[in-house]
Design an enzyme around this catalytic site. Structure first.
Site, PDB file in Angstrom:
ATOM      1  N   ALA A  74       0.850  -1.192   0.000  1.00  0.00           N
ATOM      2  CA  ALA A  74       0.000   0.000   0.000  1.00  0.00           C
ATOM      3  C   ALA A  74       0.883   1.239   0.000  1.00  0.00           C
ATOM      4  CB  ALA A  74      -0.909   0.002   1.219  1.00  0.00           C
ATOM      5  N   VAL A 114       4.161  -1.361   3.485  1.00  0.00           N
ATOM      6  CA  VAL A 114       3.593  -0.046   3.179  1.00  0.00           C
ATOM      7  C   VAL A 114       4.707   0.901   2.753  1.00  0.00           C
ATOM      8  CG1 VAL A 114       2.300   1.929   4.084  1.00  0.00           C
ATOM      9  CG2 VAL A 114       1.734  -0.378   4.866  1.00  0.00           C
ATOM     10  N   LYS A 115       4.423   1.663   1.713  1.00  0.00           N
ATOM     11  CA  LYS A 115       5.324   2.740   1.278  1.00  0.00           C
ATOM     12  C   LYS A 115       4.760   4.052   1.800  1.00  0.00           C
ATOM     13  CE  LYS A 115       6.846   5.192  -2.907  1.00  0.00           C
ATOM     14  NZ  LYS A 115       6.877   5.168  -4.394  1.00  0.00           N
ATOM     15  N   THR A 116       5.589   4.817   2.493  1.00  0.00           N
ATOM     16  CA  THR A 116       5.134   6.068   3.071  1.00  0.00           C
ATOM     17  C   THR A 116       6.266   7.080   3.070  1.00  0.00           C
ATOM     18  OG1 THR A 116       3.892   7.011   4.919  1.00  0.00           O
ATOM     19  CG2 THR A 116       5.689   5.495   5.484  1.00  0.00           C
TER      20      THR A 116
END
Length: 263
Positions: A141, A171-173
């Protein structure tokens, strides 16, 4: 976790520490011919050997990445909006069957927490997780941040936790002050986005700070392929992520490659 799903995830998050240097080249799905990606094959080819994984759309994968390339593919499967409209109104654009045909290691989409398209993007994630878990493909995500959102630990922690709760395997953030708290409260690995092009030292410092704070790796695009020495930059970032190189040591790698004329 099923063996197939675990195997795909392990191809991206490299042992022994579960870290990755992901090369993002999927920008065209909403930006069009981004500077540095006008000719995708020309940009991607010299960098593939240095990337642990490649985030890409199926169109560019089929047209511009050699099938012989031994690099795990993280396939962008969302879209439907451009920079001319509200970006949060994305839908799923790739069937899981096509992802399987392309032998990808993960599938990815953006979520837009707090934006107009929040609900639909989170439902997209749930639908994609269902398909991915059924067929053994992990979901990444991506926490997209609108212009009106503040990239602080409270907001990013909310986004990352929601993504993990819905079932994203990683998750990429964005990196932020207090990122350690985001890591602590998110029970899956976090990959840091490189963001817009900055000075090489600044991008390397971002990677170093993120790794010290507990990130599992970085997903950089523009800070690599828009650099005046893309090979030098990706090698420098690799040294930070996998070898714990200092900023000064990584800069030296970049400068050495630049001096030899590597592009």
């Amino acid at each position: 976790m099923d063996w197939g799903l675990a195997n795909r995830l392990a191809r991206i998050l490299k042992l022994p520490h579960g870290r990755t240097v992901m090369l993002a080249v999927d920008h065209g799905y909403f930006l069009g011919p981004t500077s540095g990606l006008e000719e995708p094959r020309k940009t991607i080819t010299p960098l593939l050997v240095h990337a642990d994984s490649l985030m890409v759309t199926r169109g560019v994968l089929r047209s511009s990445v050699p099938p012989s390339a031994d690099v795990p593919i993280v396939l962008r499967v969302s879209g439907g909006a451009s920079i001319l409209r509200e970006l949060s109104h994305e839908g799923l654009t790739v069937a899981i069957e096509d992802a399987i045909r392309l032998n990808v290691s993960a599938i990815t989409l953006s979520i837009f927490v707090g934006a107009e398209g929040e609900r639909q993007s989170l439902l997209n994630l749930a639908k994609l997780v269902d398909a991915g878990e059924r067929d053994g493909i992990p979901v990444l995500a991506v926490t997209a941040v609108g212009k009106e959102m503040t990239r602080d630990a409270r907001y990013l922690g909310l986004c990352c936790r929601i993504a993990a709760e819905i079932g994203a395997r990683f998750v990429k953030t964005y990196y932020c002050e207090g990122f350690e708290e985001v890591v602590r409260a998110t029970p899956v690995p976090l990959i840091i986005a490189g963001g817009k092009k900055t000075a090489e030292r600044e991008a390397i410092e971002l990677a170093a700070n993120a790794m010290r704070a507990g990130a599992a790796g970085v997903d950089m695009g523009r800070n690599i392929f828009q650099s005046d020495c893309p090979v030098g930059m990706i090698r420098a970032v690799r040294a930070v992520v996998h070898e714990g190189a200092s900023v000064a040591g990584a800069i030296a790698i970049y400068e050495r490659e630049k001096s030899t004329g590597s592009r």
